[in-house]
Design a protein around this motif. Structure first.
Motif, PDB file in Angstrom:
ATOM      1  N   VAL A 112       0.823  -1.208   0.000  1.00 60.01           N
ATOM      2  CA  VAL A 112       0.000   0.000   0.000  1.00 60.01           C
ATOM      3  C   VAL A 112       0.859   1.259   0.000  1.00 60.01           C
ATOM      4  O   VAL A 112       0.514   2.268  -0.628  1.00 60.01           O
ATOM      5  CB  VAL A 112      -0.946  -0.009   1.230  1.00 60.01           C
ATOM      6  N   THR A 113       2.016   1.218   0.672  1.00 54.70           N
ATOM      7  CA  THR A 113       2.832   2.429   0.793  1.00 54.70           C
ATOM      8  C   THR A 113       3.481   2.839  -0.526  1.00 54.70           C
ATOM      9  O   THR A 113       4.067   3.908  -0.605  1.00 54.70           O
ATOM     10  CB  THR A 113       3.926   2.265   1.869  1.00 54.70           C
ATOM     11  N   HIS A 114       3.371   2.004  -1.552  1.00 56.61           N
ATOM     12  CA  HIS A 114       3.814   2.465  -2.879  1.00 56.61           C
ATOM     13  C   HIS A 114       2.945   3.632  -3.344  1.00 56.61           C
ATOM     14  O   HIS A 114       3.409   4.520  -4.057  1.00 56.61           O
ATOM     15  CB  HIS A 114       3.727   1.319  -3.893  1.00 56.61           C
ATOM     16  N   MET A 269       4.934   0.653  15.560  1.00 54.49           N
ATOM     17  CA  MET A 269       3.630   0.586  16.196  1.00 54.49           C
ATOM     18  C   MET A 269       3.417  -0.848  16.682  1.00 54.49           C
ATOM     19  O   MET A 269       3.010  -1.726  15.931  1.00 54.49           O
ATOM     20  CB  MET A 269       2.528   1.013  15.220  1.00 54.49           C
ATOM     21  N   TYR A 270       3.763  -1.062  17.942  1.00 56.56           N
ATOM     22  CA  TYR A 270       3.677  -2.394  18.529  1.00 56.56           C
ATOM     23  C   TYR A 270       2.297  -2.615  19.139  1.00 56.56           C
ATOM     24  O   TYR A 270       1.638  -1.674  19.585  1.00 56.56           O
ATOM     25  CB  TYR A 270       4.763  -2.577  19.600  1.00 56.56           C
ATOM     26  N   ARG A 271       1.880  -3.872  19.169  1.00 62.77           N
ATOM     27  CA  ARG A 271       0.596  -4.248  19.769  1.00 62.77           C
ATOM     28  C   ARG A 271       0.893  -4.776  21.162  1.00 62.77           C
ATOM     29  O   ARG A 271       1.520  -5.839  21.323  1.00 62.77           O
ATOM     30  CB  ARG A 271      -0.075  -5.330  18.913  1.00 62.77           C
ATOM     31  N   VAL A 272       0.481  -4.038  22.177  1.00 66.81           N
ATOM     32  CA  VAL A 272       0.779  -4.387  23.565  1.00 66.81           C
ATOM     33  C   VAL A 272      -0.507  -4.816  24.257  1.00 66.81           C
ATOM     34  O   VAL A 272      -1.511  -4.099  24.220  1.00 66.81           O
ATOM     35  CB  VAL A 272       1.430  -3.197  24.307  1.00 66.81           C
ATOM     36  N   ASN A 367       3.612   0.616   9.973  1.00 64.39           N
ATOM     37  CA  ASN A 367       4.755  -0.298  10.082  1.00 64.39           C
ATOM     38  C   ASN A 367       5.366  -0.610   8.719  1.00 64.39           C
ATOM     39  O   ASN A 367       6.580  -0.802   8.609  1.00 64.39           O
ATOM     40  CB  ASN A 367       4.347  -1.585  10.801  1.00 64.39           C
ATOM     41  N   HIS A 368       4.557  -0.649   7.664  1.00 65.11           N
ATOM     42  CA  HIS A 368       5.106  -0.802   6.315  1.00 65.11           C
ATOM     43  C   HIS A 368       6.030   0.363   5.981  1.00 65.11           C
ATOM     44  O   HIS A 368       7.115   0.171   5.411  1.00 65.11           O
ATOM     45  CB  HIS A 368       3.978  -0.873   5.278  1.00 65.11           C
ATOM     46  N   TRP A 369       5.601   1.556   6.334  1.00 62.63           N
ATOM     47  CA  TRP A 369       6.405   2.743   6.041  1.00 62.63           C
ATOM     48  C   TRP A 369       7.723   2.711   6.827  1.00 62.63           C
ATOM     49  O   TRP A 369       8.790   3.031   6.291  1.00 62.63           O
ATOM     50  CB  TRP A 369       5.614   4.002   6.371  1.00 62.63           C
ATOM     51  N   ILE A 370       7.657   2.315   8.084  1.00 63.19           N
ATOM     52  CA  ILE A 370       8.869   2.255   8.911  1.00 63.19           C
ATOM     53  C   ILE A 370       9.839   1.192   8.374  1.00 63.19           C
ATOM     54  O   ILE A 370      11.052   1.430   8.287  1.00 63.19           O
ATOM     55  CB  ILE A 370       8.501   1.967  10.379  1.00 63.19           C
ATOM     56  N   GLU A 375      12.402   4.841   8.890  1.00 60.74           N
ATOM     57  CA  GLU A 375      12.167   6.190   9.408  1.00 60.74           C
ATOM     58  C   GLU A 375      10.860   6.188  10.193  1.00 60.74           C
ATOM     59  O   GLU A 375       9.840   5.681   9.712  1.00 60.74           O
ATOM     60  CB  GLU A 375      12.074   7.167   8.230  1.00 60.74           C
ATOM     61  N   VAL A 376      10.898   6.720  11.401  1.00 60.75           N
ATOM     62  CA  VAL A 376       9.725   6.695  12.274  1.00 60.75           C
ATOM     63  C   VAL A 376       9.008   8.042  12.195  1.00 60.75           C
ATOM     64  O   VAL A 376       9.639   9.097  12.349  1.00 60.75           O
ATOM     65  CB  VAL A 376      10.148   6.424  13.736  1.00 60.75           C
ATOM     66  N   PRO A 377       7.698   8.058  11.938  1.00 55.76           N
ATOM     67  CA  PRO A 377       6.966   9.335  11.926  1.00 55.76           C
ATOM     68  C   PRO A 377       7.132  10.074  13.252  1.00 55.76           C
ATOM     69  O   PRO A 377       7.128   9.463  14.318  1.00 55.76           O
ATOM     70  CB  PRO A 377       5.505   8.901  11.715  1.00 55.76           C
ATOM     71  N   GLU A 378       7.284  11.381  13.163  1.00 62.00           N
ATOM     72  CA  GLU A 378       7.500  12.181  14.376  1.00 62.00           C
ATOM     73  C   GLU A 378       6.336  12.063  15.346  1.00 62.00           C
ATOM     74  O   GLU A 378       6.526  12.137  16.565  1.00 62.00           O
ATOM     75  CB  GLU A 378       7.715  13.658  13.990  1.00 62.00           C
ATOM     76  N   ASN A 379       5.145  11.882  14.819  1.00 64.01           N
ATOM     77  CA  ASN A 379       3.944  11.815  15.669  1.00 64.01           C
ATOM     78  C   ASN A 379       3.532  10.370  15.953  1.00 64.01           C
ATOM     79  O   ASN A 379       2.340  10.074  16.064  1.00 64.01           O
ATOM     80  CB  ASN A 379       2.794  12.577  15.020  1.00 64.01           C
TER      81      ASN A 379
END
Length: 427
Positions: A112-114, A269-272, A367-370, A375-379
């Motif tokens: 999807v991130t394409h 984005m971990y699932r806790v 998580n696909h983007w990371i 690179e981790v989104p700032e927010n």
């Protein structure tokens, strides 16, 4: 879609839609609008978002041809999808091979991130929506339908961009020998429903029979190992097709988040999933023990998850729902967090996150983007909270809508599996 609905989906293959009159159709529409307002669920996409989706997906094949040299070309690898009969988006596909000293399991996920990345309006819209909302007979997509149902969907006999998790598994322990995550191009050979997958397992002459038998053998062993390790299994009677998908997706999700945490050391984005207190667990186990015809094996009381697993394996069918409910009442709600500390209690995974459903969950898209950008989104913390809150809202909306369907005399599962057809009042 709930597990119960998925399990029953295959039984609806020969039945037509549920018929309702125009008056009841208006009642259902009014109820949906009421719930969308209550839970802040956005149904329609803006013209700007739809136009962007159309522009970015104008010529998929030309896009693939231009980028194939920069990706792993897996088009000749035997690959297939397995989903409920009413699935509108196919975001995961499987391939498997047995080699002399290992199994190789490929889980291909829609890339999807394409198309959807932080510079697009579709990304902002996905953050706003948080997830796809599946109501019986009605779907509110997280992404524009052209992506969710067509361009990103891993439909058969069409080349598609994918994000592949390639896992080389030890033949004895099924632990990871190596994990490789990369962009690819695949071409799914076939789209199976769960019922069709069960048929393929039975018929030695059917296409994909050998592949389904092999992946089921591996998935079944993964399932048993997971139970032995203390992973809670509340639905022990799942059919083989469901078990294949569940175990392969768990294995891929776990592989990705281990790669992010241990190999790269990045936030994601971990699932806790927190654990109940000892008192809450004791209360649940005592409630289970008091059920007629149910007995918790004495050697399992020290580990509540294993106690529940062992009890469900032996309990009479009429008590399964009550056992499951006793457990669910004491289970804290899982949340998305940027730190995996605490792990996933129900699964008994030290680290876990979502990757396998980026068409329908914001967490997987992030998580696909990371993984892709490192690179981790700032927010990220705010995004975790957003995904958690919208997931909860979607579940509550689904629960209330199902309740309304029952109030007006409709079977939510039948509507979910077969859809609705509005018939003229004069018919």
């Amino acid at each position: 879609m709930s597990d119960d609905a998925q399990a029953a989906a295959g039984t609806a293959e020969g039945q037509g839609p549920v018929e309702i009159d125009e008056d009841l159709a208006r009642h259902l529409e009014n109820k949906r609008e009421e719930l969308f307002e209550k839970f802040e669920i956005r149904d329609e996409f803006s013209e700007a978002v739809l136009a962007e989706a159309e522009e970015l997906t104008g010529d998929v094949q030309a896009d693939i041809d231009a980028e194939i040299d920069e990706r792993e070309d897996l088009r000749d690898l035997t690959t297939w999808t397995t989903d409920p009969i009413d699935a509108q988006d196919f975001d995961d596909a499987l391939s498997i091979e047995e080699r002399e000293d290992e199994y190789v399991l490929w889980v291909h996920i829609a890339d999807v991130t394409h198309y959807v990345h932080p510079d697009t309006a579709m990304w902002a819209e996905a953050v706003e929506r948080g997830n796809t909302v599946y109501l019986p007979g009605y779907t509110i997509h997280m992404l524009p339908p052209i992506l969710a149902e067509s361009v990103c969907s891993l439909v058969p006999e069409e080349e598609r961009f994918a994000h592949t998790v390639e896992m080389h598994l030890d033949k004895e322990t099924l632990s990871y020998d190596t994990i490789d995550i990369y962009k690819s191009v695949i071409e799914s050979d076939e789209r199976l429903t769960y019922a069709q997958a069960e048929t393929r397992l039975e018929d030695p002459d059917a296409p994909l029979h050998d592949e389904n038998v092999l992946v089921h053998e591996v998935a079944d062993r993964m399932h048993e190992i997971r139970k032995e390790d203390g992973s809670l299994v509340l639905n022990p009677s799942r059919d083989r097709a469901h078990k294949i998908i569940e175990e392969c997706m768990l294995k891929a999700n776990k592989a990705v988040t281990h790669e992010l945490m241990w190999s790269r050391g990045v936030e994601a984005m971990y699932r806790v999933h927190p654990q109940p207190t000892p008192d809450e667990w004791s209360k649940a186990l005592q409630e289970i023990q008091d059920l007629d015809g149910v007995s918790i094996p004495g050697d399992t009381w020290d580990d509540p998850r294993k106690a529940v697993n062992a009890t469900l394996d032996e309990a009479p069918g009429r008590q399964l729902d009550k056992i499951q409910w006793a457990v669910m009442k004491v289970m804290p709600r899982a949340r998305y967090m940027s730190d995996p500390f605490g792990g996933h209690h129900a699964l008994n995974f030290e680290i876990y996150g979502h990757f396998t459903s980026p068409i329908r969950r914001l967490s997987d898209l992030i998580n696909h983007w990371i993984v892709y950008q490192n690179e981790v989104p700032e927010n990220l913390v705010a995004l975790c909270d957003r995904a958690s809150d919208k997931g909860k809202a979607a579940e509550q909306c689904e629960r209330e809508y199902k309740g309304f369907l029952q109030e007006v005399g409709l079977d939510p599962m039948a509507v979910n599996n077969r859809g609705i057809e509005v018939v003229d009042d004069e018919d």
